[in-house]
Design an enzyme around this catalytic site. Structure first.
Site, PDB file in Angstrom:
ATOM      1  N   ASP A 162     -92.302  64.338  96.924  1.00  0.00           N
ATOM      2  CA  ASP A 162     -92.991  64.266  95.650  1.00  0.00           C
ATOM      3  C   ASP A 162     -93.988  63.107  95.732  1.00  0.00           C
ATOM      4  OD1 ASP A 162     -92.213  66.315  93.964  1.00  0.00           O
ATOM      5  OD2 ASP A 162     -90.333  65.326  93.437  1.00  0.00           O
ATOM      6  N   GLU A 173     -99.795  82.006  90.907  1.00  0.00           N
ATOM      7  CA  GLU A 173     -99.449  81.466  92.233  1.00  0.00           C
ATOM      8  C   GLU A 173     -98.620  82.491  93.018  1.00  0.00           C
ATOM      9  OE1 GLU A 173     -97.850  77.469  92.116  1.00  0.00           O
ATOM     10  OE2 GLU A 173     -96.688  77.829  93.939  1.00  0.00           O
ATOM     11  N   TYR A 213     -90.759  67.589 102.476  1.00  0.00           N
ATOM     12  CA  TYR A 213     -91.243  67.767 101.114  1.00  0.00           C
ATOM     13  C   TYR A 213     -91.148  66.415 100.412  1.00  0.00           C
ATOM     14  CZ  TYR A 213     -92.299  69.296  96.522  1.00  0.00           C
ATOM     15  OH  TYR A 213     -92.935  69.419  95.309  1.00  0.00           O
ATOM     16  N   ARG A 231     -95.367  81.995  89.675  1.00  0.00           N
ATOM     17  CA  ARG A 231     -95.579  81.310  88.388  1.00  0.00           C
ATOM     18  C   ARG A 231     -97.043  81.375  87.975  1.00  0.00           C
ATOM     19  NH1 ARG A 231     -93.831  75.251  90.645  1.00  0.00           N
ATOM     20  NH2 ARG A 231     -95.104  75.326  92.498  1.00  0.00           N
ATOM     21  N   ARG A 269     -78.016  71.298  83.217  1.00  0.00           N
ATOM     22  CA  ARG A 269     -77.686  70.406  82.088  1.00  0.00           C
ATOM     23  C   ARG A 269     -76.796  71.099  81.066  1.00  0.00           C
ATOM     24  NH1 ARG A 269     -83.360  68.871  81.761  1.00  0.00           N
ATOM     25  NH2 ARG A 269     -83.734  67.107  83.145  1.00  0.00           N
ATOM     26  N   ARG A 328     -82.988  69.371  93.662  1.00  0.00           N
ATOM     27  CA  ARG A 328     -83.799  68.556  92.750  1.00  0.00           C
ATOM     28  C   ARG A 328     -83.838  69.132  91.328  1.00  0.00           C
ATOM     29  NH1 ARG A 328     -87.804  69.938  96.827  1.00  0.00           N
ATOM     30  NH2 ARG A 328     -89.181  71.598  96.137  1.00  0.00           N
ATOM     31  N   ARG A 349     -94.751  77.204 104.353  1.00  0.00           N
ATOM     32  CA  ARG A 349     -95.157  78.200 103.376  1.00  0.00           C
ATOM     33  C   ARG A 349     -96.492  77.736 102.805  1.00  0.00           C
ATOM     34  NH1 ARG A 349     -93.082  82.807 103.430  1.00  0.00           N
ATOM     35  NH2 ARG A 349     -93.257  83.133 101.178  1.00  0.00           N
TER      36      ARG A 349
HETATM   37  P1  FAD Z   1    -101.518  65.218 101.176  1.00  0.00           P
HETATM   38  O1  FAD Z   1    -101.748  65.119  99.733  1.00  0.00           O
HETATM   39  O2  FAD Z   1    -101.361  66.569 101.772  1.00  0.00           O
HETATM   40  O3  FAD Z   1    -102.704  64.461 101.915  1.00  0.00           O
HETATM   41  C1  FAD Z   1    -102.924  64.581 103.312  1.00  0.00           C
HETATM   42  C2  FAD Z   1    -104.423  64.628 103.525  1.00  0.00           C
HETATM   43  O4  FAD Z   1    -104.683  64.579 104.945  1.00  0.00           O
HETATM   44  C3  FAD Z   1    -105.040  65.922 103.032  1.00  0.00           C
HETATM   45  O5  FAD Z   1    -106.070  65.639 102.104  1.00  0.00           O
HETATM   46  C4  FAD Z   1    -105.584  66.582 104.294  1.00  0.00           C
HETATM   47  O6  FAD Z   1    -106.799  67.288 104.081  1.00  0.00           O
HETATM   48  C5  FAD Z   1    -105.802  65.380 105.213  1.00  0.00           C
HETATM   49  N1  FAD Z   1    -105.825  65.748 106.622  1.00  0.00           N
HETATM   50  C6  FAD Z   1    -104.916  66.488 107.297  1.00  0.00           C
HETATM   51  N2  FAD Z   1    -105.293  66.636 108.585  1.00  0.00           N
HETATM   52  C7  FAD Z   1    -106.457  65.971 108.731  1.00  0.00           C
HETATM   53  C8  FAD Z   1    -107.349  65.784 109.825  1.00  0.00           C
HETATM   54  N3  FAD Z   1    -107.102  66.305 111.040  1.00  0.00           N
HETATM   55  N4  FAD Z   1    -108.457  65.037 109.621  1.00  0.00           N
HETATM   56  C9  FAD Z   1    -108.736  64.511 108.408  1.00  0.00           C
HETATM   57  N5  FAD Z   1    -107.921  64.675 107.324  1.00  0.00           N
HETATM   58  C10 FAD Z   1    -106.802  65.393 107.485  1.00  0.00           C
HETATM   59  N6  FAD Z   1     -95.340  66.128  93.654  1.00  0.00           N
HETATM   60  C11 FAD Z   1     -94.952  65.607  92.460  1.00  0.00           C
HETATM   61  O7  FAD Z   1     -94.579  64.426  92.401  1.00  0.00           O
HETATM   62  N7  FAD Z   1     -95.001  66.357  91.317  1.00  0.00           N
HETATM   63  C12 FAD Z   1     -95.419  67.650  91.307  1.00  0.00           C
HETATM   64  O8  FAD Z   1     -95.454  68.296  90.259  1.00  0.00           O
HETATM   65  C13 FAD Z   1     -95.797  68.232  92.549  1.00  0.00           C
HETATM   66  N8  FAD Z   1     -96.211  69.508  92.598  1.00  0.00           N
HETATM   67  C14 FAD Z   1     -96.527  70.052  93.799  1.00  0.00           C
HETATM   68  C15 FAD Z   1     -96.923  71.388  93.822  1.00  0.00           C
HETATM   69  C16 FAD Z   1     -97.249  71.965  95.033  1.00  0.00           C
HETATM   70  C17 FAD Z   1     -97.682  73.421  95.044  1.00  0.00           C
HETATM   71  C18 FAD Z   1     -97.158  71.219  96.235  1.00  0.00           C
HETATM   72  C19 FAD Z   1     -97.455  71.844  97.561  1.00  0.00           C
HETATM   73  C20 FAD Z   1     -96.807  69.887  96.199  1.00  0.00           C
HETATM   74  C21 FAD Z   1     -96.485  69.294  94.988  1.00  0.00           C
HETATM   75  N9  FAD Z   1     -96.127  67.948  94.921  1.00  0.00           N
HETATM   76  C22 FAD Z   1     -95.748  67.410  93.721  1.00  0.00           C
HETATM   77  C23 FAD Z   1     -96.114  67.094  96.124  1.00  0.00           C
HETATM   78  C24 FAD Z   1     -97.435  66.314  96.336  1.00  0.00           C
HETATM   79  O9  FAD Z   1     -98.483  67.221  96.535  1.00  0.00           O
HETATM   80  C25 FAD Z   1     -97.251  65.384  97.545  1.00  0.00           C
HETATM   81  O10 FAD Z   1     -96.293  64.407  97.225  1.00  0.00           O
HETATM   82  C26 FAD Z   1     -98.490  64.633  97.972  1.00  0.00           C
HETATM   83  O11 FAD Z   1     -99.526  65.539  98.196  1.00  0.00           O
HETATM   84  C27 FAD Z   1     -98.205  63.862  99.245  1.00  0.00           C
HETATM   85  O12 FAD Z   1     -99.326  63.108  99.636  1.00  0.00           O
HETATM   86  P2  FAD Z   1     -99.713  62.952 101.162  1.00  0.00           P
HETATM   87  O13 FAD Z   1    -100.790  61.958 101.220  1.00  0.00           O
HETATM   88  O14 FAD Z   1     -98.506  62.728 101.980  1.00  0.00           O
HETATM   89  O15 FAD Z   1    -100.225  64.408 101.606  1.00  0.00           O
HETATM   90  N1  UDP Z   2     -86.418  77.733  91.964  1.00  0.00           N
HETATM   91  C1  UDP Z   2     -86.034  78.973  91.533  1.00  0.00           C
HETATM   92  N2  UDP Z   2     -86.381  79.385  90.284  1.00  0.00           N
HETATM   93  C2  UDP Z   2     -87.128  78.628  89.459  1.00  0.00           C
HETATM   94  C3  UDP Z   2     -87.523  77.347  89.891  1.00  0.00           C
HETATM   95  C4  UDP Z   2     -87.160  76.930  91.158  1.00  0.00           C
HETATM   96  O1  UDP Z   2     -85.392  79.716  92.290  1.00  0.00           O
HETATM   97  O2  UDP Z   2     -87.427  79.066  88.325  1.00  0.00           O
HETATM   98  C5  UDP Z   2     -85.990  77.276  93.313  1.00  0.00           C
HETATM   99  C6  UDP Z   2     -86.953  77.736  94.406  1.00  0.00           C
HETATM  100  O3  UDP Z   2     -86.207  77.988  95.582  1.00  0.00           O
HETATM  101  C7  UDP Z   2     -87.840  76.513  94.558  1.00  0.00           C
HETATM  102  C8  UDP Z   2     -86.846  75.375  94.364  1.00  0.00           C
HETATM  103  O4  UDP Z   2     -85.950  75.863  93.355  1.00  0.00           O
HETATM  104  O5  UDP Z   2     -88.450  76.476  95.827  1.00  0.00           O
HETATM  105  C9  UDP Z   2     -87.432  74.035  93.935  1.00  0.00           C
HETATM  106  O6  UDP Z   2     -88.126  74.208  92.715  1.00  0.00           O
HETATM  107  P1  UDP Z   2     -89.297  73.230  92.301  1.00  0.00           P
HETATM  108  O7  UDP Z   2     -89.732  73.598  90.945  1.00  0.00           O
HETATM  109  O8  UDP Z   2     -88.873  71.819  92.549  1.00  0.00           O
HETATM  110  O9  UDP Z   2     -90.400  73.625  93.358  1.00  0.00           O
HETATM  111  P2  UDP Z   2     -91.959  73.239  93.397  1.00  0.00           P
HETATM  112  O10 UDP Z   2     -92.412  72.901  92.038  1.00  0.00           O
HETATM  113  O11 UDP Z   2     -92.028  72.111  94.321  1.00  0.00           O
HETATM  114  O12 UDP Z   2     -92.583  74.480  93.879  1.00  0.00           O
END
Ligand code: FAD
Ligand code: UDP
Length: 396
Positions: free
Chosen positions: A373, A323, A371, A301, A194, A190, A269
Site C-alpha cells: 500500500d 475495471e 503488494y 468493479r 466486523r 487485509r 496481474r
Molecule cells: P510505483 O508507483 O509503481 O512506481 C514505480 C515507478 O517506476 C513507475 O512510475 C514506473 O513507471 C517506474 N519505472 C519502472 N521501470 C522503470 C524504468 N526501467 N525506467 C524508468 N522508470 C521506471 N495503495 C493504497 O495505499 N491505497 C489504495 O487504495 C491503493 N489502491 C491501489 C489500486 C491498484 C489498482 C493498485 C495496482 C495499487 C493500489 N495501491 C494502493 C498501491 C499503490 O499503488 C502502491 O503502494 C504504490 O504505487 C507504490 O509505489 P512505488 O513507488 O513502489 O511503485
Molecule cells: N476481494 C473479494 N471481493 C471483494 C473485495 C476483495 O473477493 O469484494 C478479495 C480479492 O481476492 C482481492 C482481495 O480480496 O484481490 C483484496 O482486496 P482489496 O480490496 O484489498 O484489493 P485491491 O483494492 O488492492 O484491488
C-alpha cells in the site's frame, strides 16, 4: 535544479554528474527517497521515470472536460496509523474528509463490503446483533487443524463457505484467475470481518484522499532544487551512462527486468480500465467504488471518482472507469504480484543477485515484488534511505 523534461538526454549527464543518488521511478518509493535525502541529508538526486508523468501508480489528474480528479491506475485511498509516515505526508498535503466505503453487487442486491453486521444481516435475511452474528458465523465457519494455508482456507474459516462464495469466490476468480487454494491467505487478510455496523473499508483514523490530488502532491515533493526529474526516459536506455558514473542507484522498477529476466519472468496481474465520461448525470452509482461479486459480470468493479472529493465543487458530469483484470503480458503494466510458489522461488534467486549488485538498492512494489500500500511504500523508503542508501553514498 528542478528539471521536468522529456528525453533531455544531454542534460542527463550533467544532472547525473552532480547527483549523489540516481533513482529509477518517480512513484512513492523513489520520490520519498529523493525528498528525504535532500531535506534531511542534504543529498542531490536525479530521478529517471519512463512514464510521461510523476506519481507512479498513485498518479491522478483533473479530467479536462469535467475537472474531476481521476486516478489513472484505479482509486487510491490513503490510510495509515504509522506516525512517521503521517508526519512525512503532513509536511506536504492535507487529506480530505473522505472515508472509504465500498459496496458490492451480488445477485441484483447491493451489500456492504468488507463483511460487517449489515452484510451478514442482509445476506442471511435476519436482524443480527453482534452476539447472534458471532454465534451464526461460528456455526458456519470451517474448522482448520492449523493456520489457513491459502486464500480459500482463510475465507471459509473466517466467514464460512456461503458468505465466501457469494462475496469472494467469484470476485477472486475474476481478479486472479487462479484457484483460491493456490493464492496466499494474505491477499484477503487485509479485509476485516466486523461484528458491528462499521462499514469503513479501512480502520485507520488517518485516511482520505489528498486535497488537490496525487499529481499535485508529487509536484510539491519534486519541486526541489536538489531533485532533477526526467520523464519519458527508460533507465535501460541510459543504463551505461548511469553505471559508468559510479553513483549509488535506487531502483524501483521490476526486479526481473533489471536482471534481463535471466531467472524467468515473475507473474503479475494487470488491469484494463474502460473509461466513460457521462455528461448528463453527476452521480452514476452513489459511491466511489462498487464491486461486482458475480462471475457473470466481467468487470470486478466500477470507480466513480467525483465521490473521492466531497470537498470539491464539481459541476454536472461524472467520470467512471470499469475495471477488468487479466494476466499481464510482457508489455502490460504490472499491477498485482501473483506470488505462486514458482514466483517465490524465482524471487529468492533474484533477491540473491540483487544483494550482490554493487551500489544498487532495490525497493518499492516492483523492485521488491510485493503488494505494498502507499503508506507501506513510504515507510519502506524512509527506512531504506537511512539503512542502505545514505551509508552507500557516504562510502563513495
Ligand atoms: P510505483 O508507483 O509503481 O512506481 C514505480 C515507478 O517506476 C513507475 O512510475 C514506473 O513507471 C517506474 N519505472 C519502472 N521501470 C522503470 C524504468 N526501467 N525506467 C524508468 N522508470 C521506471 N495503495 C493504497 O495505499 N491505497 C489504495 O487504495 C491503493 N489502491 C491501489 C489500486 C491498484 C489498482 C493498485 C495496482 C495499487 C493500489 N495501491 C494502493 C498501491 C499503490 O499503488 C502502491 O503502494 C504504490 O504505487 C507504490 O509505489 P512505488 O513507488 O513502489 O511503485
Ligand atoms: N476481494 C473479494 N471481493 C471483494 C473485495 C476483495 O473477493 O469484494 C478479495 C480479492 O481476492 C482481492 C482481495 O480480496 O484481490 C483484496 O482486496 P482489496 O480490496 O484489498 O484489493 P485491491 O483494492 O488492492 O484491488
Amino acid at each position: 535544479m528542478y528539471v521536468f523534461k522529456s528525453r533531455a538526454h544531454s542534460e542527463l549527464s550533467d544532472a547525473v554528474a552532480s547527483s549523489d543518488v540516481i533513482i529509477v521511478g518517480a512513484g512513492f518509493f523513489g520520490s520519498v527517497i529523493a525528498d528525504v535525502a535532500s531535506r534531511k541529508f542534504g543529498l542531490t538526486s536525479t530521478i529517471i521515470e519512463s512514464r510521461p508523468h510523476i506519481g507512479g501508480n498513485a498518479y491522478s489528474y483533473a479530467e479536462p472536460s469535467t475537472g474531476i480528479e481521476v486516478h489513472k491506475y484505479g482509486s487510491h485511498l490513503f490510510h495509515t496509523s504509522n506516525e512517521r509516515v503521517i508526519s512525512w505526508v503532513s509536511s506536504f498535503v492535507e487529506l480530505n474528509d473522505y472515508v472509504h466505503r465500498v459496496f458490492t453487487t451480488h445477485k441484483n442486491q447491493v451489500f456492504s463490503m468488507p463483511v460487517n453486521l449489515h452484510t451478514m444481516s442482509q445476506f442471511f435475511g435476519s436482524s443480527l446483533n453482534p452476539a447472534s452474528a458471532r454465534e451464526l458465523i461460528e456455526s458456519k465457519r470451517a474448522r482448520l487443524s492449523g493456520r489457513a494455508q491459502n486464500l480459500y482456507e482463510k475465507g471459509i474459516s473466517s466467514i464460512g463457505p456461503e458468505l465466501f462464495e457469494a462475496f469472494f469466490g467469484g470476485y477472486t476468480a475474476k481478479q486472479w484467475q487462479q484457484d483460491p487454494r493456490d493464492l496466499p491467505a494474505e491477499v484477503i487478510s487485509r479485509l476485516p470481518v466486523r461484528f458491528s455496523f462499521d462499514s469503513r473499508y479501512f480502520s485507520e483514523s488517518f485516511q482520505g484522499v489528498p486535497v488537490g490530488g496525487y499529481g499535485e502532491w508529487f509536484e510539491r515533493i519534486l519541486d526541489n532544487p536538489q531533485i532533477s526529474t526526467f520523464l519519458d526516459l527508460d533507465f535501460f536506455d541510459v543504463r551505461r551512462l548511469i553505471s559508468d558514473s559510479g553513483k549509488t542507484v535506487v531502483y524501483s522498477g521490476p526486479i526481473d527486468r533489471y536482471f534481463d529476466y535471466s531467472e524467468g519472468r515473475l507473474g503479475w496481474r494487470t488491469v484494463d480500465f474502460e473509461w466513460e465520461t457521462l455528461e448528463s448525470t453527476n452521480d452514476y452509482q452513489g459511491c466511489s467504488v462498487m464491486n461486482f461479486a458475480d462471475r457473470d459480470v466481467a468487470h470486478t468493479r466500477i470507480h466513480e471518482f467525483r465521490h473521492l472529493h466531497p470537498e470539491a465543487d464539481y459541476g454536472e458530469g461524472t467520470v467512471i472507469a470499469r475495471e477488468y483484470s487479466r494476466q499481464a503480458q510482457n508489455s502490460d503494466e504490472p499491477y498485482y504480484p501473483i506470488n505462486t510458489n514458482d514466483d517465490r522461488q524465482m524471487l529468492a534467486r533474484y533477491r540473491e543477485r540483487a544483494a550482490n549488485e554493487d551500489r544498487v538498492v532495490f525497493g518499492g512494489r516492483l523492485g521488491s515484488y510485493q503488494y505494498l500500500d502507499m503508506h507501506m511504500a513510504i515507510a519502506s523508503a524512509l527506512n531504506t534511505l537511512e539503512t542502505e542508501v545514505v551509508p552507500l553514498v557516504k562510502q563513495s
